[in-house]
Write a protein that holds these residues in place. Sequence first.
Motif, PDB file in Angstrom:
ATOM      1  N   TYR A  94      31.525  37.846  30.175  1.00 57.21           N
ATOM      2  CA  TYR A  94      31.745  36.702  29.295  1.00 57.21           C
ATOM      3  C   TYR A  94      30.730  35.614  29.629  1.00 57.21           C
ATOM      4  CZ  TYR A  94      36.316  38.829  28.399  1.00 57.21           C
ATOM      5  OH  TYR A  94      37.323  39.679  28.055  1.00 57.21           O
ATOM      6  N   PRO A 102      45.238  40.694  41.224  1.00 55.44           N
ATOM      7  CA  PRO A 102      45.405  39.239  41.161  1.00 55.44           C
ATOM      8  C   PRO A 102      45.021  38.677  39.803  1.00 55.44           C
ATOM      9  CG  PRO A 102      44.215  39.876  43.150  1.00 55.44           C
ATOM     10  CD  PRO A 102      44.329  41.107  42.299  1.00 55.44           C
ATOM     11  N   SER A 103      45.570  37.521  39.495  1.00 57.60           N
ATOM     12  CA  SER A 103      45.296  36.845  38.241  1.00 57.60           C
ATOM     13  C   SER A 103      43.798  36.607  38.074  1.00 57.60           C
ATOM     14  CB  SER A 103      46.055  35.513  38.275  1.00 57.60           C
ATOM     15  OG  SER A 103      45.898  34.852  37.071  1.00 57.60           O
ATOM     16  N   GLY A 104      43.301  36.883  36.887  1.00 65.31           N
ATOM     17  CA  GLY A 104      41.901  36.609  36.591  1.00 65.31           C
ATOM     18  C   GLY A 104      40.937  37.726  36.934  1.00 65.31           C
ATOM     19  N   THR A 105      41.451  38.831  37.470  1.00 65.22           N
ATOM     20  CA  THR A 105      40.539  39.926  37.855  1.00 65.22           C
ATOM     21  C   THR A 105      40.197  40.833  36.679  1.00 65.22           C
ATOM     22  OG1 THR A 105      42.484  41.100  38.635  1.00 65.22           O
ATOM     23  CG2 THR A 105      41.081  40.115  40.326  1.00 65.22           C
ATOM     24  N   GLY A 106      40.922  40.713  35.559  1.00 64.41           N
ATOM     25  CA  GLY A 106      40.521  41.472  34.381  1.00 64.41           C
ATOM     26  C   GLY A 106      41.522  42.495  33.880  1.00 64.41           C
ATOM     27  N   LYS A 107      42.807  42.319  34.218  1.00 66.29           N
ATOM     28  CA  LYS A 107      43.818  43.294  33.756  1.00 66.29           C
ATOM     29  C   LYS A 107      43.909  43.299  32.228  1.00 66.29           C
ATOM     30  CE  LYS A 107      47.114  41.378  36.141  1.00 66.29           C
ATOM     31  NZ  LYS A 107      46.291  40.327  36.791  1.00 66.29           N
ATOM     32  N   SER A 108      44.062  42.099  31.668  1.00 67.60           N
ATOM     33  CA  SER A 108      44.180  42.028  30.197  1.00 67.60           C
ATOM     34  C   SER A 108      42.895  42.521  29.547  1.00 67.60           C
ATOM     35  CB  SER A 108      44.464  40.601  29.744  1.00 67.60           C
ATOM     36  OG  SER A 108      45.663  40.154  30.310  1.00 67.60           O
ATOM     37  N   THR A 109      41.768  42.158  30.134  1.00 68.68           N
ATOM     38  CA  THR A 109      40.478  42.595  29.586  1.00 68.68           C
ATOM     39  C   THR A 109      40.423  44.119  29.554  1.00 68.68           C
ATOM     40  OG1 THR A 109      39.456  40.610  30.499  1.00 68.68           O
ATOM     41  CG2 THR A 109      37.976  42.408  29.903  1.00 68.68           C
ATOM     42  N   HIS A 158      52.854  42.161  37.814  1.00 69.02           N
ATOM     43  CA  HIS A 158      52.767  41.497  39.113  1.00 69.02           C
ATOM     44  C   HIS A 158      53.962  41.900  39.981  1.00 69.02           C
ATOM     45  CE1 HIS A 158      49.361  38.879  38.455  1.00 69.02           C
ATOM     46  NE2 HIS A 158      49.843  38.525  37.270  1.00 69.02           N
ATOM     47  N   GLN A 163      29.611  31.880  30.041  1.00 71.13           N
ATOM     48  CA  GLN A 163      30.257  30.577  30.268  1.00 71.13           C
ATOM     49  C   GLN A 163      29.158  29.557  30.464  1.00 71.13           C
ATOM     50  OE1 GLN A 163      33.166  30.459  33.391  1.00 71.13           O
ATOM     51  NE2 GLN A 163      34.834  30.791  31.949  1.00 71.13           N
ATOM     52  N   LEU A 176      29.990  35.497  33.354  1.00 64.65           N
ATOM     53  CA  LEU A 176      31.106  35.920  34.190  1.00 64.65           C
ATOM     54  C   LEU A 176      31.255  37.430  34.019  1.00 64.65           C
ATOM     55  CD1 LEU A 176      33.248  34.327  35.839  1.00 64.65           C
ATOM     56  CD2 LEU A 176      34.662  34.330  33.773  1.00 64.65           C
ATOM     57  N   ILE A 183      33.312  40.549  34.535  1.00 69.74           N
ATOM     58  CA  ILE A 183      34.698  40.888  34.869  1.00 69.74           C
ATOM     59  C   ILE A 183      34.834  42.378  35.190  1.00 69.74           C
ATOM     60  CG2 ILE A 183      37.080  40.890  34.007  1.00 69.74           C
ATOM     61  CD1 ILE A 183      35.882  38.108  34.591  1.00 69.74           C
TER      62      ILE A 183
HETATM   63  N1  LIG Z   1      37.111  35.521  25.696  1.00 74.09           N
HETATM   64  C1  LIG Z   1      36.819  35.101  26.930  1.00 74.09           C
HETATM   65  N2  LIG Z   1      35.804  34.237  27.154  1.00 74.09           N
HETATM   66  C2  LIG Z   1      35.506  33.812  28.397  1.00 74.09           C
HETATM   67  N3  LIG Z   1      36.147  34.225  29.506  1.00 74.09           N
HETATM   68  C3  LIG Z   1      37.162  35.069  29.338  1.00 74.09           C
HETATM   69  C4  LIG Z   1      37.559  35.565  28.061  1.00 74.09           C
HETATM   70  N4  LIG Z   1      38.607  36.401  28.209  1.00 74.09           N
HETATM   71  C5  LIG Z   1      38.862  36.430  29.544  1.00 74.09           C
HETATM   72  N5  LIG Z   1      37.998  35.640  30.217  1.00 74.09           N
HETATM   73  C6  LIG Z   1      37.955  35.439  31.679  1.00 74.09           C
HETATM   74  O1  LIG Z   1      37.904  36.709  32.287  1.00 74.09           O
HETATM   75  C7  LIG Z   1      38.702  36.718  33.474  1.00 74.09           C
HETATM   76  C8  LIG Z   1      39.695  37.869  33.401  1.00 74.09           C
HETATM   77  O2  LIG Z   1      40.677  37.559  32.413  1.00 74.09           O
HETATM   78  P1  LIG Z   1      41.961  38.491  32.187  1.00 74.09           P
HETATM   79  O3  LIG Z   1      42.805  37.800  31.188  1.00 74.09           O
HETATM   80  O4  LIG Z   1      41.497  39.849  31.899  1.00 74.09           O
HETATM   81  O5  LIG Z   1      42.627  38.437  33.634  1.00 74.09           O
HETATM   82  P2  LIG Z   1      44.038  38.995  34.124  1.00 74.09           P
HETATM   83  O6  LIG Z   1      43.779  39.796  35.366  1.00 74.09           O
HETATM   84  O7  LIG Z   1      44.744  39.670  33.004  1.00 74.09           O
HETATM   85  O8  LIG Z   1      44.770  37.656  34.527  1.00 74.09           O
HETATM   86  P3  LIG Z   1      46.358  37.237  34.477  1.00 74.09           P
HETATM   87  O9  LIG Z   1      47.048  38.080  35.514  1.00 74.09           O
HETATM   88  O10 LIG Z   1      46.320  35.782  34.858  1.00 74.09           O
HETATM   89  O11 LIG Z   1      46.823  37.471  33.084  1.00 74.09           O
HETATM   90  C9  LIG Z   1      39.316  35.349  33.590  1.00 74.09           C
HETATM   91  O12 LIG Z   1      38.560  34.575  34.497  1.00 74.09           O
HETATM   92  C10 LIG Z   1      39.222  34.790  32.186  1.00 74.09           C
HETATM   93  O13 LIG Z   1      39.100  33.399  32.220  1.00 74.09           O
END
Ligand SMILES: Nc1ncnc2c1ncn2[C@@H]1O[C@H](COP(=O)(O)OP(=O)(O)OP(=O)(O)O)[C@@H](O)[C@H]1O
Length: 227
Positions: free
Chosen positions: A16, A44-51, A205, A18, A23, A25
């Motif tokens: 991504y 952990p939060s922010g490591t990219g699970k949703s991605t 989690h 920024q 960034l 991921i």
């Molecule tokens: N569209 C986007 N543009 C910029 N950064 C993004 C975008 N989508 C996700 N990110 C960044 O990518 C990283 C991973 O996001 P993601 O939502 O995949 O994390 P996660 O592990 O699912 O977190 P959580 O457990 O908090 O839901 C985060 O730092 C987020 O800010």
Amino acid sequence: MKRNVVLQLTGIERHYGQGETVLSILKGADFSLHRGEIVALVAPSGTGKSTLLHVAGLLEHPDAGDVTINGNPCNGLSDERRTAIRRNEIGFVYQFHHLLPEFSAIENIMMPQLIAGLPWKEARQRASQLLDYMRIGHRGEHRPTELSGGEQQRVAIARAVANAPLVLFADEPTGNLDPETAHYVFDALEALVRQSGLAALIATHNHDLAARMDRRVTISDGKVVEF
Ligand SMILES: Nc1ncnc2c1ncn2[C@@H]1O[C@H](COP(=O)(O)OP(=O)(O)OP(=O)(O)O)[C@@H](O)[C@H]1O
């Protein structure tokens, strides 16, 4: 590819922008999901699970790498084709149920089937069976706001599997529930997955729930690793 692999991710990258910086991921993530297995994605939060779930579920395009669903490479497919695969082969459950508030529980479950072209009567029959299976058959005519959080999530799970997908992705499906309800909802989800031979990748989690799944993976330095 082995026959029972329903999802294969190979060399997935997702970056991504920024401002001036990028960034990174996912940095070459590989992962396979087999028919009938339930895998926990704990990181952990922010490591990219949703991605990772969004890329695997064809909601986002990777910057590099391949997504293969049931042996079919999905890169390079038209948006129309990707939508069709998402509709027929993939189910999604989110932390918040996202049910349509103006429709009853049973109508919410019928909706994806009607969109897929199933006749009303059959859609209603299957929705009713799914509600029974999730042990909320008596709540079918209620709207989402009239249901408890655990009931709403069970309706959302039933809706996600209404079109008999191959793969179920769930992003913190019990994250909004108290521990007891979370276990109860996960019981129902697990029974449904086992009974239908689906494969599921579930971000959570909750380490107690993760311990009950077949395998556990995490995201470390942009790659998927087993732990
Ligand atoms: N569209 C986007 N543009 C910029 N950064 C993004 C975008 N989508 C996700 N990110 C960044 O990518 C990283 C991973 O996001 P993601 O939502 O995949 O994390 P996660 O592990 O699912 O977190 P959580 O457990 O908090 O839901 C985060 O730092 C987020 O800010």
